[in-house]
Design an enzyme around this catalytic site. Structure first.
Site, PDB file in Angstrom:
ATOM      1  N   GLY A  81       0.821  -1.216   0.000  1.00 13.42           N
ATOM      2  CA  GLY A  81       0.000   0.000   0.000  1.00 13.42           C
ATOM      3  C   GLY A  81       0.851   1.262   0.000  1.00 13.42           C
ATOM      4  N   SER A  84       2.130   5.378  -5.205  1.00 17.88           N
ATOM      5  CA  SER A  84       3.011   4.544  -6.032  1.00 17.88           C
ATOM      6  C   SER A  84       3.634   5.293  -7.208  1.00 17.88           C
ATOM      7  CB  SER A  84       2.229   3.340  -6.558  1.00 17.88           C
ATOM      8  OG  SER A  84       1.171   3.786  -7.396  1.00 17.88           O
ATOM      9  N   TYR A 145       9.019  10.099  -3.982  1.00 19.08           N
ATOM     10  CA  TYR A 145       8.529   8.712  -3.944  1.00 19.08           C
ATOM     11  C   TYR A 145       9.701   7.750  -3.720  1.00 19.08           C
ATOM     12  CZ  TYR A 145       7.071   4.240  -5.994  1.00 19.08           C
ATOM     13  OH  TYR A 145       6.842   2.910  -6.224  1.00 19.08           O
TER      14      TYR A 145
HETATM   15  N1  LIG Z   1       3.531  -1.657 -10.411  1.00 18.94           N
HETATM   16  C1  LIG Z   1       4.847  -1.489 -10.470  1.00 18.94           C
HETATM   17  O1  LIG Z   1       5.460  -1.708 -11.496  1.00 18.94           O
HETATM   18  C2  LIG Z   1       5.603  -1.019  -9.253  1.00 18.94           C
HETATM   19  C3  LIG Z   1       6.956  -0.645  -9.413  1.00 18.94           C
HETATM   20  C4  LIG Z   1       7.685  -0.281  -8.288  1.00 18.94           C
HETATM   21  C5  LIG Z   1       7.086  -0.311  -7.032  1.00 18.94           C
HETATM   22  N2  LIG Z   1       5.763  -0.644  -6.921  1.00 18.94           N
HETATM   23  C6  LIG Z   1       5.160  -0.601  -5.577  1.00 18.94           C
HETATM   24  O2  LIG Z   1       4.283  -1.697  -5.431  1.00 18.94           O
HETATM   25  C7  LIG Z   1       3.135  -1.330  -4.689  1.00 18.94           C
HETATM   26  C8  LIG Z   1       1.884  -1.606  -5.497  1.00 18.94           C
HETATM   27  O3  LIG Z   1       1.974  -0.929  -6.725  1.00 18.94           O
HETATM   28  P1  LIG Z   1       0.695  -0.713  -7.666  1.00 18.94           P
HETATM   29  O4  LIG Z   1       1.209  -0.563  -9.043  1.00 18.94           O
HETATM   30  O5  LIG Z   1      -0.315  -1.756  -7.368  1.00 18.94           O
HETATM   31  O6  LIG Z   1       0.210   0.717  -7.166  1.00 18.94           O
HETATM   32  P2  LIG Z   1      -1.284   1.266  -6.992  1.00 18.94           P
HETATM   33  O7  LIG Z   1      -1.175   2.750  -6.887  1.00 18.94           O
HETATM   34  O8  LIG Z   1      -2.166   0.713  -8.046  1.00 18.94           O
HETATM   35  O9  LIG Z   1      -1.730   0.665  -5.583  1.00 18.94           O
HETATM   36  C9  LIG Z   1      -1.352   1.250  -4.353  1.00 18.94           C
HETATM   37  C10 LIG Z   1      -2.539   1.157  -3.416  1.00 18.94           C
HETATM   38  O10 LIG Z   1      -2.184   1.786  -2.181  1.00 18.94           O
HETATM   39  C11 LIG Z   1      -3.338   2.458  -1.707  1.00 18.94           C
HETATM   40  N3  LIG Z   1      -2.997   3.578  -0.813  1.00 18.94           N
HETATM   41  C12 LIG Z   1      -2.480   4.797  -1.149  1.00 18.94           C
HETATM   42  N4  LIG Z   1      -2.407   5.568  -0.063  1.00 18.94           N
HETATM   43  C13 LIG Z   1      -2.879   4.848   0.970  1.00 18.94           C
HETATM   44  C14 LIG Z   1      -3.073   5.122   2.356  1.00 18.94           C
HETATM   45  N5  LIG Z   1      -2.768   6.312   2.899  1.00 18.94           N
HETATM   46  N6  LIG Z   1      -3.598   4.141   3.118  1.00 18.94           N
HETATM   47  C15 LIG Z   1      -3.930   2.938   2.593  1.00 18.94           C
HETATM   48  N7  LIG Z   1      -3.782   2.619   1.302  1.00 18.94           N
HETATM   49  C16 LIG Z   1      -3.257   3.566   0.497  1.00 18.94           C
HETATM   50  C17 LIG Z   1      -4.036   2.981  -2.960  1.00 18.94           C
HETATM   51  O11 LIG Z   1      -5.426   3.223  -2.696  1.00 18.94           O
HETATM   52  C18 LIG Z   1      -3.791   1.871  -3.957  1.00 18.94           C
HETATM   53  O12 LIG Z   1      -4.880   0.975  -4.031  1.00 18.94           O
HETATM   54  C19 LIG Z   1       3.315   0.146  -4.345  1.00 18.94           C
HETATM   55  O13 LIG Z   1       3.870   0.257  -3.050  1.00 18.94           O
HETATM   56  C20 LIG Z   1       4.309   0.638  -5.380  1.00 18.94           C
HETATM   57  O14 LIG Z   1       5.043   1.728  -4.914  1.00 18.94           O
HETATM   58  C21 LIG Z   1       5.021  -0.992  -8.003  1.00 18.94           C
END
Ligand SMILES: NC(=O)c1ccc[n+]([C@@H]2O[C@H](COP(=O)([O-])OP(=O)(O)OC[C@H]3O[C@@H](n4cnc5c(N)ncnc54)[C@H](O)[C@@H]3O)[C@@H](O)[C@H]2O)c1
Length: 275
Positions: A81, A84, A145
């Site tokens: 969470g 992102s 970030y």
């Molecule tokens: N998708 C990728 O390629 C990628 C790459 C690097 C890192 N990440 C990391 O992996 C994780 C998931 O990525 P994703 O692509 O699914 O991102 P995403 O933005 O789709 O999902 C993140 C979730 O966190 C929730 N969130 C945000 N603020 C919040 C809060 N204050 N309290 C509770 N929930 C909260 C959002 O509602 C969202 O559903 C993240 O931590 C992201 O930084 C993803």
């Protein structure tokens, strides 16, 4: 020799934060073999529980008390969470910086011993694409970030040194159904490989605080995972099958950050100030 998921004993209850997000929705299905009960949490809307094997808990990571209650009764935490993408510092602060502290503090108080932390390639985003780095290379965050993920990794380190809570920090590259551009030909992580990485992060004994780069077996990569060899992670997929499709896109200009930096366009986001 690595166990397969069918040989692994499921946890009683795993917590997945970020369950409403892109990866959270994917992992909701894929984590099922590893746990009797999956507690799914987010600040956003989640589909209702599909049976007694799921628990849905709305929770804002910036709320310390709510996170304390969220973590009660879980055996391990998959912390996905938070914000992102690159955003103003004030938005990152509550969700990512306070949020990761709340997760570890709740883990300590409830005796949770293992965390899988979704870190990011943006902790090293200012390296150039012709540089090769490993988990010991100094971090070069490419924005607020990336800084918040670097802080999360330090938090993981501290809670291991001080309290013995183990973490695998996965510096996820780009985990989407397909690589969307040329940079992602190097950074792409398939959903199957992400799932395997989480499995290894949950089940490998004695990980201390391990940092691993989350990438598939792509042809040209920038990251060396030999320092995480003990996880036994062997990526099965490769971005290569998408090369023809991706290379139909025009080549970015020579001075485009997407072509120069490992963090791509993130290095040029902001400033977000009042200026
Ligand atoms: N998708 C990728 O390629 C990628 C790459 C690097 C890192 N990440 C990391 O992996 C994780 C998931 O990525 P994703 O692509 O699914 O991102 P995403 O933005 O789709 O999902 C993140 C979730 O966190 C929730 N969130 C945000 N603020 C919040 C809060 N204050 N309290 C509770 N929930 C909260 C959002 O509602 C969202 O559903 C993240 O931590 C992201 O930084 C993803």
């Amino acid at each position: 020799m690595t166990n397969t998921s069918s040989e692994l004993r499921p946890f009683n209850r795993l917590l997945l934060t970020g369950a409403a997000g892109g990866l959270g929705k994917v992992l909701r299905e894929r984590l099922r073999p590893y746990t009797n009960i999956l507690r799914l949490s987010d600040i956003g809307e989640m589909a209702p529980a599909t049976g007694p094997h799921e628990e849905i808990v709305h929770c804002d990571l910036s709320d310390k008390h709510a996170v304390h209650e969220l973590v009660e009764g879980v055996d391990a935490i998959i912390h996905f969470g938070g914000v992102s993408v690159e955003r103003p510092f004030e938005e990152i602060l509550g969700a990512n910086i306070c949020g990761v502290f709340h997760i570890y503090e709740a883990a300590r108080r409830h005796g949770v011993k293992r965390v899988v932390f979704a870190s990011s390639n943006h902790v090293i985003g200012f390296y150039k694409q012709d540089e090769r780095i490993d988990a010991h290379s100094p971090r070069r965050p490419d924005g607020y970030y990336g800084l918040s993920k670097a802080y999360g990794e330090d938090m993981a380190n501290f809670y291991f040194d001080r309290y013995g809570i183990e973490t695998v920090s996965i510096r996820i590259g780009s985990s989407f159904p397909e690589p969307a551009n040329r940079r992602m030909m190097s950074t792409w992580l398939s959903y199957d490989d992400l799932t395997q990485l989480i499995e290894r992060s949950l089940y490998t004994p004695s990980v201390g605080h391990t940092v691993v780069y989350g990438m598939s077996a792509n042809r040209e990569v920038w990251w060396d995972n030999h320092l995480a060899a003990h996880l036994g992670f062997t990526a099965k997929d490769s971005s290569e099958v998408f090369r023809d499709k991706v290379e139909e896109q025009p080549m970015p200009a020579d001075d485009d950050p997407a072509r120069i930096y490992q963090g791509g366009a993130f290095v040029a986001a902001g400033p977000f100030g009042d200026d």
